[in-house]
Design a protein around this motif. Structure first.
Motif, PDB file in Angstrom:
ATOM      1  N   PRO A  57       0.538  -1.317   0.103  1.00 23.78           N
ATOM      2  CA  PRO A  57       0.100  -0.076  -0.448  1.00 23.78           C
ATOM      3  C   PRO A  57       0.981   1.376   0.167  1.00 23.78           C
ATOM      4  N   ALA A  58       0.075   2.673  -0.416  1.00 22.34           N
ATOM      5  CA  ALA A  58       1.002   3.770  -0.661  1.00 22.34           C
ATOM      6  C   ALA A  58       1.483   3.846   1.040  1.00 22.34           C
ATOM      7  N   GLU A  59       0.521   3.603   1.827  1.00 15.46           N
ATOM      8  CA  GLU A  59       1.330   4.514   3.056  1.00 15.46           C
ATOM      9  C   GLU A  59       2.504   3.419   3.816  1.00 15.46           C
ATOM     10  N   VAL A  60       2.756   2.258   3.816  1.00 13.94           N
ATOM     11  CA  VAL A  60       3.835   1.341   3.389  1.00 13.94           C
ATOM     12  C   VAL A  60       5.374   2.845   3.131  1.00 13.94           C
ATOM     13  N   LEU A  61       4.973   3.192   2.445  1.00  9.76           N
ATOM     14  CA  LEU A  61       6.141   3.310   1.643  1.00  9.76           C
ATOM     15  C   LEU A  61       6.434   5.598   1.575  1.00  9.76           C
ATOM     16  N   GLN A  62       5.465   5.306   3.133  1.00  6.31           N
ATOM     17  CA  GLN A  62       6.430   5.847   3.537  1.00  6.31           C
ATOM     18  C   GLN A  62       6.750   6.414   5.279  1.00  6.31           C
ATOM     19  N   VAL A  79      10.653  -3.592   3.314  1.00  6.28           N
ATOM     20  CA  VAL A  79       9.279  -2.796   2.604  1.00  6.28           C
ATOM     21  C   VAL A  79       8.495  -4.663   2.359  1.00  6.28           C
ATOM     22  N   LYS A  80       9.399  -5.498   1.722  1.00  2.00           N
ATOM     23  CA  LYS A  80       9.118  -6.726   1.618  1.00  2.00           C
ATOM     24  C   LYS A  80       8.568  -7.787   2.249  1.00  2.00           C
ATOM     25  N   ARG A  81       9.210  -7.356   3.632  1.00  3.11           N
ATOM     26  CA  ARG A  81       9.316  -8.574   4.579  1.00  3.11           C
ATOM     27  C   ARG A  81       8.372  -8.159   5.822  1.00  3.11           C
ATOM     28  N   ASP A 104      -2.504  -2.555   9.965  1.00  6.47           N
ATOM     29  CA  ASP A 104      -2.287  -1.105   9.985  1.00  6.47           C
ATOM     30  C   ASP A 104      -0.670  -0.712   9.560  1.00  6.47           C
ATOM     31  N   PHE A 105       0.481  -1.231   8.495  1.00  5.69           N
ATOM     32  CA  PHE A 105       1.108  -1.074   8.718  1.00  5.69           C
ATOM     33  C   PHE A 105       1.911   0.006   9.342  1.00  5.69           C
ATOM     34  N   ARG A 106       1.707   0.421   9.668  1.00  6.43           N
ATOM     35  CA  ARG A 106       2.289   2.584  10.309  1.00  6.43           C
ATOM     36  C   ARG A 106       1.742   2.199  12.112  1.00  6.43           C
ATOM     37  N   GLN A 107       1.449   1.674  12.596  1.00  5.60           N
ATOM     38  CA  GLN A 107       0.538   0.755  13.555  1.00  5.60           C
ATOM     39  C   GLN A 107       2.382   0.006  14.334  1.00  5.60           C
ATOM     40  N   VAL A 108       1.728  -1.235  13.504  1.00  9.62           N
ATOM     41  CA  VAL A 108       2.800  -2.024  13.293  1.00  9.62           C
ATOM     42  C   VAL A 108       4.321  -1.608  13.549  1.00  9.62           C
ATOM     43  N   VAL A 109       5.081  -0.721  12.815  1.00  9.06           N
ATOM     44  CA  VAL A 109       6.606  -0.044  13.048  1.00  9.06           C
ATOM     45  C   VAL A 109       6.670   0.950  14.049  1.00  9.06           C
ATOM     46  N   GLU A 110       5.064   2.125  13.934  1.00 10.78           N
ATOM     47  CA  GLU A 110       5.670   2.983  15.544  1.00 10.78           C
ATOM     48  C   GLU A 110       5.693   2.258  16.825  1.00 10.78           C
ATOM     49  N   SER A 111       4.867   0.535  17.201  1.00 12.67           N
ATOM     50  CA  SER A 111       4.943   0.016  18.174  1.00 12.67           C
ATOM     51  C   SER A 111       5.997  -0.669  18.333  1.00 12.67           C
TER      52      SER A 111
END
Length: 572
Positions: free
Chosen positions: A55-60, A68-70, A91-98
């Motif tokens: 998704p586009a938000e992952v690129l940010q 990103v691939k993993r 929700d990839f943003r939440q996963v990364v920020e957690s």
């Protein structure tokens, strides 16, 4: 009487000289074109490694491409590779920020709703990646390749009839020009419909565009040189083209440029109309005796021979007798009206179905074995070299029938050996698959020459076209046999093994044609080789290249003027 049949003409003009080398050169060119036209679509529709576009938000999220691939793509637990047709849906943003560990295999997944990313580190953009013919659309490349053969089903019978009705030369020019134009047009397609339409047209011209040249060459060569003249072009130019093709595609790195480059040479075949002769056998069968004499005189002159008036008059008389004997129109149905010719024709059909399925499936399956498709295809192409050399040797020493039967049967046994090899033994699978490919290549070469030597001249074009049409009907399924490789190598190689072994033993019913004259009439096709037993072995009486009484004799003595002598002197 010096001319009793067409083959006796070679005693006077030479059966292997400079004139035949012109046709040999044309056949070499056509072998190169054949390889690119037949196998080129394989490299136009290759499927590069791919995975779901994130998704586009992952690129940010300031992650590297590998991260990103993993994060977004699941891993297949069975093979350890990234899944090609699914991604995580969280929700990839939440996963990364957690700052929690990721990925979690329990996450829900979804299809590739944002499209796909392709790995071009080894591959290049193909029409498959350009139009996303992957995952639930992965049937499209297979169907496109199969529709190529459907085109051949439609075109081969019509063009085979045309070769026997209009002549070999017009069909050679027509098929190559039309096929070349359609192939170039396919390079600019942007939809599945337009691509399959143009590949269908290329398929209509495929096979006949080469077979007509192959027939023309062998009709001008005496029996002892047919194996050499028929197989050396395959040995050199077809092998070279097959080995070079993967790297041409890889070097151009664009499927459209590759399509244009492989079909443009076909357009140069337009010049064949002025460079090549029409088949003298065919002209004689059509009653065009004067045209036949003109070509035969030209062939003799180029080969450094001089035809005496007696020979010319005998040729004229022979042509007139042929006109009186064969005034009816011959169709492919005439090949099944008499028992012996019918049996041979049907066995040739079954032989070509068997060999065609095995040959095509072996080549298409190179993408599923070996380290990479370019190396494996090159190796498979190089197999043509020793296979063609042994084909010429075995056909001249063991005969056509023994060579055909045992190469097909051993090829089938190697397929069953591949099927029995455990998954993971990649080296063993590749070696056994190449053995099968080697044997089927030999069988394919014998099978091509067999058709020319068994079918009579009056129906040779139509008969070969029908045989190849039946072969294309069977080859329609070969891409789907290869498609079964997604479930493992057991299924496709078991199918190939059983089909080839059964087909190989049926070929015992074919006659042995080593050093035999080509049949010209339907009567010849019914009576030639009829005294042979099923276990006839030509090795028992080898060598016998030139039958007793048919060795070239000294020049004929001058003979009084004949009505043809003035014609001959003025038509060199």
């Amino acid at each position: 009487m010096t001319i009793t049949d067409f083959d006796s003409i070679f005693l006077h003009i030479g059966g292997f000289g400079r004139y035949q080398m012109l046709l040999f050169a044309a056949n070499c060119l056509m072998c190169s074109i054949l390889a690119f036209v037949y196998f080129g679509q394989f490299f136009m529709t290759l499927t590069p490694p791919h995975w779901c576009r994130p998704p586009a938000e992952v690129l940010q999220l300031n992650l590297t491409p590998a991260e990103v691939k993993r994060l977004t793509v699941p891993v297949d637990p069975r093979g350890g590779d990234f899944v090609r047709c699914a991604r995580y849906q969280v929700d990839f943003r939440q996963v990364v920020e957690s700052n929690d560990s990721w990925p979690d295999t329990s996450w829900p997944t979804t299809t590739c709703t944002n499209g796909w990313q392709y790995d071009y580190s080894l591959y290049y953009p193909t029409i498959t990646s350009q139009l996303d013919w992957v995952c639930d659309q992965d049937w499209k490349p297979t169907l496109a390749q199969s529709l190529f053969f459907v085109g051949s089903l439609v075109g081969s019978p019509v063009l085979g009839w045309a070769a026997d009705s209009w002549g070999r030369l017009p069909v050679i020019v027509l098929t190559n020009v039309v096929g070349g134009v359609a192939g170039i047009c396919s390079a600019f397609c942007s939809s599945f419909a337009s691509f399959t339409v143009f590949r269908f047209i290329v398929g209509m011209t495929y096979d006949t565009h080469y077979n007509a040249v192959y027939i023309l060459l062998l009709e001008y060569v005496s029996s002892e040189y047919r194996s050499i003249m028929g197989n050396v072009p395959i040995l050199t130019f077809l092998t070279g083209a097959m080995c070079a093709m993967p790297w041409v595609a890889w070097g151009l790195a664009d499927w459209s440029l590759f399509a244009v480059s492989m079909h443009t040479p076909q357009l140069f075949c337009l010049f064949f109309y002025w460079m090549l002769p029409e088949s003298a056998r065919w002209l004689l069968g059509q009653g065009r005796v004067e045209d036949t004499v003109r070509i035969i005189r030209r062939a003799a002159k180029v080969n450094g021979r001089t035809l005496s008036p007696r020979v010319l008059q005998d040729l004229q008389d022979f042509g007139e007798r042929r006109m009186e004997e064969h005034t009816e129109n011959v169709t492919v149905l005439d090949l099944v009206k008499t028992p012996i010719l019918r049996r041979r024709f049907l066995v040739l059909c079954l032989m070509w179905v068997t060999v065609g399925i095995a040959y095509d499936a072996h080549m298409r399956n190179t993408a599923n074995i070996g380290p990479n498709v370019f190396f494996t295809f090159t190796l498979a192409g190089f197999v043509e070299l020793p296979a063609d050399l042994l084909t010429m040797l075995f056909m001249e020493k063991l005969g056509r029938r023994h060579t055909l039967v045992w190469t097909v049967v051993v090829g089938g046994l190697s397929c069953l050996a591949v099927a029995a090899t455990p998954t993971g033994e990649d080296a063993a699978i590749m070696v056994l698959a190449m053995v099968g490919r080697f044997m089927i290549t030999m069988a394919m070469n014998v099978g091509m020459q067999y058709q020319v030597e068994v079918l009579p001249t009056v129906a040779r074009g139509q008969g070969m076209a029908f045989i190849h049409t039946v072969g294309f009907l069977a080859a329609f399924v070969s891409p789907y046999i290869v498609y079964l490789s997604k479930f493992g190598h057991l299924v496709p190689y078991t199918i190939l093994g059983v089909v080839t072994i059964v087909g190989g033993f049926v070929c015992v019913l074919l006659p042995e044609t080593l050093d035999q004259k080509l049949p010209d009439s339907l009567h010849d096709g019914e009576t030639f080789f009829s005294d042979q037993a099923y276990c006839y072995n030509p090795c028992a009486s080898y060598p016998h290249h030139v039958p007793v009484g048919e060795k070239e004799s000294p020049p004929d003595e001058p003979m009084p003027d004949t009505p043809l002598q003035g014609y001959a002197d003025s038509h060199i």
